[in-house]
Design an enzyme around this catalytic site. Structure first.
Site, PDB file in Angstrom:
ATOM      1  N   THR A 141       0.722  -1.451  -0.068  1.00 45.22           N
ATOM      2  CA  THR A 141      -0.112   0.056  -0.134  1.00 45.22           C
ATOM      3  C   THR A 141       0.821   1.342   0.053  1.00 45.22           C
ATOM      4  O   THR A 141       0.359   2.133  -0.669  1.00 45.22           O
ATOM      5  CB  THR A 141      -0.788   0.092   1.338  1.00 45.22           C
ATOM      6  OG1 THR A 141      -1.812  -1.144   1.219  1.00 45.22           O
ATOM      7  CG2 THR A 141      -1.693   1.349   1.129  1.00 45.22           C
ATOM      8  N   LEU A 396      -3.467  -7.558   4.296  1.00 42.74           N
ATOM      9  CA  LEU A 396      -2.249  -7.809   4.410  1.00 42.74           C
ATOM     10  C   LEU A 396      -1.499  -6.320   3.708  1.00 42.74           C
ATOM     11  O   LEU A 396      -0.143  -6.524   3.354  1.00 42.74           O
ATOM     12  CB  LEU A 396      -1.542  -8.998   3.767  1.00 42.74           C
ATOM     13  CG  LEU A 396      -2.336 -10.266   3.848  1.00 42.74           C
ATOM     14  CD1 LEU A 396      -1.676 -11.249   3.363  1.00 42.74           C
ATOM     15  CD2 LEU A 396      -2.165 -10.588   5.533  1.00 42.74           C
ATOM     16  N   CYS A 397      -2.010  -5.247   3.611  1.00 38.77           N
ATOM     17  CA  CYS A 397      -1.627  -3.957   3.026  1.00 38.77           C
ATOM     18  C   CYS A 397      -0.987  -4.428   1.696  1.00 38.77           C
ATOM     19  O   CYS A 397      -0.191  -3.805   1.136  1.00 38.77           O
ATOM     20  CB  CYS A 397      -0.263  -3.552   3.932  1.00 38.77           C
ATOM     21  SG  CYS A 397      -0.838  -2.777   5.699  1.00 38.77           S
ATOM     22  N   ASN A 398      -1.847  -5.200   0.880  1.00 39.91           N
ATOM     23  CA  ASN A 398      -1.454  -5.622  -0.486  1.00 39.91           C
ATOM     24  C   ASN A 398      -2.730  -5.887  -1.427  1.00 39.91           C
ATOM     25  O   ASN A 398      -3.076  -6.767  -1.528  1.00 39.91           O
ATOM     26  CB  ASN A 398      -0.521  -6.671  -0.456  1.00 39.91           C
ATOM     27  CG  ASN A 398       0.153  -6.919  -1.792  1.00 39.91           C
ATOM     28  OD1 ASN A 398      -0.672  -6.944  -2.954  1.00 39.91           O
ATOM     29  ND2 ASN A 398       1.277  -6.949  -1.732  1.00 39.91           N
TER      30      ASN A 398
END
Length: 767
Positions: A141, A396-398
């Site tokens: 992110t 998962l910040c993805n």
């Protein structure tokens, strides 16, 4: 070292490849881990991609230096400050050497973390009027965020990225290409030398996010021509401590920072405050390290590098070790199957676990039942935590990984957000599709036992679930008796049992005064709950004619709170967050109330009232989907999901019988925090799962659906002590569609007018 789980299977021929741990021998490693990582006792830690763990020798040696020497601010000229400067210079060089980066070709800028390093690059490019940002779909992110400063941006697959790099540069255009060394979602690895495709593109630059990669893989910048222009690092990913990052800048690309306008303390050679004139310092790091860098953390970094080399030898050893473990765990998860042949785990990977060049020690997956219905990753993580297994779940910040591997379309993400789903909440399954995944990541000190613990956990709780069949019960008109009516005046605190012989009114939102008050954190404005503050079980509320009486446990400490504070000028309106929702409430202003809750809960807090005539909160939409006649919005107070919760004593008894099979401690019905506890000689355990409506005191209630359970059921409501047996047992026997269920939500079918209930009322189960 934890005892090996009692489990082997056909893939155990892969075990010898990992049992030596890639280092010296198993005995050495067991003793070493026990001594250096005592915090891992009885813990299976599988979130090294979040942060790896530090050995205690690092803390001891770092502390010894701080105790022995005096370190001053590096911007001063005192002897203490000059010592700091010399140490920083030496450590800066040492870090460059760690990555084989020639200081003649590279400089290193200390920053807070990899995100700060990425943002620093963005601050230079944002000043351009016409620049294109091309980032990998596997980006974190923090990398995606740079697009907000660009003139145009593109999200590219790895093949499209290389193709775009090989296309001719547009005239008068500047392009920044950004990609990770390792996906923090799937663990797939991408080479740093993609920069070779940019040779000849004079106004194209490269940003390499190496944070996830370098935790278990060496980074070689010995070829400056084919190395990225900017490389972001987070040292806690490598060493566990310190919390520090860096940006490695190729000197040939450093001119882009001349466009960066901001400057901080210590970065200018000369400056006039009264006019727009300043001269930056010459060295790259000197003009980019704004203010005083966290020099104590830089000192710790020196010890971290030394100790890792002393303990593990080289990053190549760590890489070989984690690659072997990851391959073993991947093969085990891949082969797990339900009795009907359906796979338990859906694994998301674009790399090859046979080749550590393309795949890091990360396994990203979701779990499904034998019927193919997904298990909620939030429920999985909560249960794993109770068993001492630490993993990561969610997006998962993805976001690119979620879109690609979960197959979430942009319109679905927008729809889910509009319906209330945000990153980090517990809405893990929406419209039958996961909103994220489970991630297991391995590190230097991971062991085969860690892998086997996870496998044993999945086998114990997620294979061949048994689900009750509706036809197991006779469809005859039955009746039962309400033997307990409870309200919870203060959300997450102890119950108040309605005395036998007392008729209690029902309001539009539920039983009168049920979950009408809550304890609010003075700093954050959020409502406190038992999961975070178990001492809340010891707060005993009692309803009187015009006051709420609150007692601390079984002491003489009692306060009396007016039920209607607004009418007496004793409260002010405030905004708060309850169960992820923003509400307006009345905050009590009397100092003695704040003192009471702050003293006994040991957190700055006070009491607030959710106005009984408010309609801001409604019963949860997933309940309305279960019953067609539950389509009208139903106001609720501060209960989690519905106005009423019914618990069957027969089901509690059945659960206790299952707990007894493992010599666990029996539970009382009050751990489920229901409003009505019913019993009857003809009731079967869990038959309430199939009821559609019940009648109480001549009033019809819809059975809206089963109550989703979290590990709050582990708290003894009389003592606040934790016992995992209830949740663990429910997880084995009461999972359906990936949810752990116990108890039934009710709603009154007709508007309540003079509806009263009392202990002893009969409850009729409709056909």
């Amino acid at each position: 070292m934890k005892q090996l789980p009692p489990y082997t299977n056909i893939l155990d021929e892969h075990l010898p490849a990992t049992i030596g741990y890639g280092y010296r021998d198993i005995k050495w490693f067991e003793d070493f881990r026990r001594q250096e990582y005592p915090q891992l006792a009885n813990i299976t830690y599988l979130d090294h991609a979040g942060t790896t763990l530090y050995p205690i020798s690092l803390i001891h040696e770092y502390s010894a230096e701080l105790c022995a020497d005096l370190f001053g601010n590096p911007h001063s000229k005192s002897p203490a400050s000059q010592l700091t400067c010399r140490r920083i210079d030496d450590i800066r060089l040492k870090v460059l050497q760690l990555f084989n980066a020639d200081p003649e070709c590279f400089d290193l800028v200390f920053v807070a973390n990899a995100t700060a390093a990425i943002k620093l690059v963005g601050e230079a490019f944002r000043e351009l009027e016409n620049w294109e940002y091309c980032y990998s779909e596997d980006s974190h992110t923090s990398m995606i965020g740079l697009r907000e400063w660009s003139s145009s941006s593109k999200c590219l697959s790895k093949f499209a990225m290389i193709s775009h790099m090989n296309t001719p540069q547009r005239e008068n255009a500047t392009t920044l290409f950004a990609w990770p060394g390792q996906s923090n979602f799937t663990g797939e690895r991408f080479p740093a030398n993609w920069t070779k495709h940019l040779i000849g593109r004079e106004t194209s630059y490269s940003l390499f996010d190496a944070a996830a990669l370098v935790s278990t893989c060496s980074l070689n910048l010995s070829d400056p021509v084919n190395s990225p222009d900017f490389t972001a690092i987070s040292f806690n990913k490598i060493f566990g401590f310190p919390d520090l990052g860096s940006l490695i800048v190729k000197r040939s690309a450093a001119h882009v920072f001349e466009r960066r306008k901001y400057f901080g303390g210590g970065t200018v050679a000369a400056l006039i405050a009264s006019s727009q004139w300043s001269v930056p310092k010459n060295e790259i790091h000197s003009r980019l390290e704004d203010g005083t860098i966290p020099f104590h953390s830089v000192l710790a970094l020196d010890h971290a590098i030394n100790i890792q080399k002393r303990f593990y030898g080289s990053m190549e050893n760590i890489s070989a070790h984690t690659a072997a473990l990851a391959k073993y765990l991947y093969l085990q998860l891949r082969e797990l199957k339900h009795g009907n042949g359906r796979k338990v785990c859906s694994i998301y990977t674009g790399g090859n676990f046979e080749d550590s060049e393309t795949q890091g020690p990360i396994i990203c997956f979701n779990v499904s039942g034998k019927d193919g219905i997904w298990v909620g990753y939030t429920e999985f993580e909560k249960l794993a935590a109770l068993k001492g297994i630490h993993i990561r779940s969610g997006g998962l910040c993805n976001p690119g990984g979620v879109e690609k591997w979960i197959d979430l379309k942009p319109w679905e993400i927008q729809r889910n957000y509009q319906a209330g789903h945000v990153c980090g909440d517990d809405h893990d399954i929406v419209e039958g599709k996961p909103m994220g995944a489970l991630r297991v990541s391995l590190g230097a000190m991971s062991t085969t036992e860690d892998a086997l613990s996870l496998i044993a956990f999945i086998r114990e709780f997620y294979l061949d679930e048994k689900v009750l069949n509706e036809h197991d019960f006779l469809h005859t008109k039955k009746s039962a008796v309400i033997n307990r009516i409870s309200i919870y005046p203060i959300k997450s605190c102890h119950c108040f049992d309605i005395p036998r012989g007392t008729y209690w009114p029902i309001e539009p939102y539920g039983l009168r005064y049920d979950r009408q008050w809550f304890v609010i954190h003075k700093g954050t404005g959020r409502a406190l709950n038992q999961k975070q503050y178990p001492r809340m079980t010891l707060i005993r509320p009692t309803i009187t004619t015009d006051h709420l009486q609150i007692q601390w446990h079984e002491t003489s400490e009692i306060i009396r709170v007016p039920i209607n504070p607004a009418g007496q000028g004793l409260a002010i309106t405030t905004r708060s967050t309850v169960c992820g929702e923003t509400i307006e409430a009345l905050l009590y202003t009397q100092p003695e109330i704040e003192q009471f809750f702050t003293k006994f809960l040991q957190v700055p807090s006070t009491l607030a009232l959710y106005p009984p005539d408010s309609d801001m909160r409604q019963a949860k939409s997933h309940l309305r989907q279960l019953n067609r006649d539950y389509s009208i919005k139903q106001p609720i107070s501060l209960s989690n999901e519905s106005p009423f919760l019914l618990i069957s004593q027969a089901s509690v008894d059945a659960l206790n019988a299952q707990i007894a099979e493992t010599n666990g401690k029996k539970v009382l019905a009050d751990v489920f925090r229901g409003n009505f506890v019913i019993s009857g000689p003809d009731l079967h355990a869990y038959e309430e799962d199939f009821w559609t409506s019940v009648t109480i005191s001549n009033h019809s209630f819809t059975v809206a659906g089963s109550c989703r359970r979290c590990h709050m059921v582990c708290l003894d409501q009389s003592t606040g002590e934790k016992d995992v047996d209830p949740f663990v047992t429910l997880s084995k026997h009461r999972k359906k569609n990936g949810r752990i269920l116990f108890g039934q939500h009710l709603t009154l079918r007709t508007p309540p007018r003079d509806v009263m209930v009392t202990v002893g009322d009969k409850i009729y189960i409709d056909e």
